[in-house]
Design an enzyme around this catalytic site. Sequence first.
Site, PDB file in Angstrom:
ATOM      1  N   THR A 124       0.748  -1.104   0.207  1.00  0.00           N
ATOM      2  CA  THR A 124      -0.094  -0.062   0.005  1.00  0.00           C
ATOM      3  C   THR A 124       0.951   1.231   0.050  1.00  0.00           C
ATOM      4  O   THR A 124       0.354   2.125  -0.579  1.00  0.00           O
ATOM      5  CB  THR A 124      -0.719  -0.100   1.271  1.00  0.00           C
ATOM      6  OG1 THR A 124      -1.606  -1.160   1.194  1.00  0.00           O
ATOM      7  CG2 THR A 124      -1.788   1.276   1.320  1.00  0.00           C
ATOM      8  N   ASP A 171       1.833  -7.135  -3.926  1.00  0.00           N
ATOM      9  CA  ASP A 171       1.117  -7.084  -3.010  1.00  0.00           C
ATOM     10  C   ASP A 171       1.575  -8.328  -2.273  1.00  0.00           C
ATOM     11  O   ASP A 171       2.032  -9.342  -2.840  1.00  0.00           O
ATOM     12  CB  ASP A 171      -0.399  -7.484  -3.297  1.00  0.00           C
ATOM     13  CG  ASP A 171      -1.206  -7.318  -1.989  1.00  0.00           C
ATOM     14  OD1 ASP A 171      -2.186  -6.657  -1.977  1.00  0.00           O
ATOM     15  OD2 ASP A 171      -1.223  -8.298  -1.186  1.00  0.00           O
ATOM     16  N   SER A 188       0.823 -10.438  -0.283  1.00  0.00           N
ATOM     17  CA  SER A 188      -0.039 -11.867  -0.098  1.00  0.00           C
ATOM     18  C   SER A 188       0.863 -12.775  -1.283  1.00  0.00           C
ATOM     19  O   SER A 188       0.729 -13.855  -1.230  1.00  0.00           O
ATOM     20  CB  SER A 188      -1.360 -11.776  -0.516  1.00  0.00           C
ATOM     21  OG  SER A 188      -1.750 -10.807   0.310  1.00  0.00           O
ATOM     22  N   GLN A 224      -1.182 -20.766  20.497  1.00  0.00           N
ATOM     23  CA  GLN A 224      -2.125 -19.679  19.687  1.00  0.00           C
ATOM     24  C   GLN A 224      -2.191 -18.434  20.320  1.00  0.00           C
ATOM     25  O   GLN A 224      -2.847 -17.421  19.704  1.00  0.00           O
ATOM     26  CB  GLN A 224      -3.819 -20.231  19.546  1.00  0.00           C
ATOM     27  CG  GLN A 224      -3.658 -21.411  18.923  1.00  0.00           C
ATOM     28  CD  GLN A 224      -4.917 -22.328  18.857  1.00  0.00           C
ATOM     29  OE1 GLN A 224      -6.088 -21.562  18.892  1.00  0.00           O
ATOM     30  NE2 GLN A 224      -5.104 -23.368  18.479  1.00  0.00           N
ATOM     31  N   CYS A 225      -1.900 -18.148  21.604  1.00  0.00           N
ATOM     32  CA  CYS A 225      -2.042 -17.007  22.268  1.00  0.00           C
ATOM     33  C   CYS A 225      -1.081 -16.018  21.591  1.00  0.00           C
ATOM     34  O   CYS A 225      -0.034 -16.249  21.082  1.00  0.00           O
ATOM     35  CB  CYS A 225      -1.556 -17.146  23.815  1.00  0.00           C
ATOM     36  SG  CYS A 225      -2.493 -18.238  24.617  1.00  0.00           S
TER      37      CYS A 225
HETATM   38  N1  ASP Z   1      -2.284  -5.994   0.873  1.00  0.00           N
HETATM   39  C1  ASP Z   1      -1.340  -5.093   1.063  1.00  0.00           C
HETATM   40  C2  ASP Z   1      -0.186  -5.786   1.123  1.00  0.00           C
HETATM   41  O1  ASP Z   1       0.265  -6.505   2.098  1.00  0.00           O
HETATM   42  C3  ASP Z   1      -1.525  -4.142   2.393  1.00  0.00           C
HETATM   43  C4  ASP Z   1      -0.508  -3.449   2.837  1.00  0.00           C
HETATM   44  O2  ASP Z   1       0.490  -3.059   2.251  1.00  0.00           O
HETATM   45  O3  ASP Z   1      -0.528  -2.978   4.131  1.00  0.00           O
HETATM   46  O4  ASP Z   1       0.802  -5.823   0.190  1.00  0.00           O
END
Ligand code: ASP
Length: 353
Positions: A22, A66, A68, A286-287
């Site tokens: 972002t 991105d 992801s 998981q905590c």
């Molecule tokens: N979806 C974006 C990413 O991780 C969100 C971000 O940049 O904060 O690339």
Amino acid sequence: MQPNTKFPSEKASILLIYTGGTIGMRENPETSALESIDFSHLHDNLPELQKLGHKISTYQFNPPLDSSDIGLAGWQELVRIISTEYERFDGFVILHGTDTMSFTASALSFMLENLGKPVIFTGSQLPISVLRTDGKENLITAIEIAAASENGLPLVPEVCIFFENALLRGNRTRKISANNFSAFRSFNYPPLASAGVHIRYEQQYINRIPGHLPLRPHYSMDNNIAILKLFPGITMNVVEHILNIPELKGMVLETFGSGNAPRAATFLRLIKEAIEKGIVIVNVTQCLGGSVEMQRYETGRELLETGVVSGYDITAESAVVKLMYLFGQGMSVAEVKENLNRSLVGEISLPSI
Ligand code: ASP
């Protein structure tokens, strides 16, 4: 003020690597869609950087990702750039999407063995072109931190995440908010620095490699790893299928509380059989904070008896990439287990005996 801290007039040289996310986006005035800006023209987009007085060079992923979409290839590219440019720069700032930043920062902490210079990740929740952006402050402070030195030595020779006002050890972080500007926390290790009117460094928490060991970049990562997050009511079908993935070498088992899991005979049998086949299973809580202590409850002790390894207070993000790294080095099952019981780069706190 720190004695002999490098001032802007002394000009540190910083390599700013834009991987995507972002922070580097701007709204297309015609379509309103967010699109990546060209970071080779960074100074045009961020005139404030001139005032810092550092020599900033840029490198950008093509195309920007991105986060992801980042994976082994992206981590390897970062390691390659940093190791190739290691001697030319005083510090590195990596702009990265926030979603998987903790994984990438953890991965680089293992892949850049003997790191002696700052590698500071940052990003933002709002694009840098938006008026209320958190990106400008994050970027400017990250550069200041990467440039900071004392008596000729970098103040923070570690892989870190700087976000909002905290500098955190990368392999201890988790993304905890999809909305707040304060998006990351390190629950089991204190911040390495906090940025207010001044940047206050907590020297006692910062790792330094003794002597001048040369950087040893590692590229090989083995991603035949899985995460299994337990939940009440999980079927043994799910457990059995995951543990029977043909190439599986390691699994992060996300358990309850201090490392507890169901005591059902089938569950324990499946875990035991997997371990006997040579799959390494690491117990991670998981905590958000705290540590696994498998001796504490019957439900944890039985896991220990099957041969599950304690992850202590490691994050799941760090555990998964540590397994990739250890298997990637061609280690045997015994060596992997031995190294899981060691803090390689400050990723776990071992209980004092
Ligand atoms: N979806 C974006 C990413 O991780 C969100 C971000 O940049 O904060 O690339």
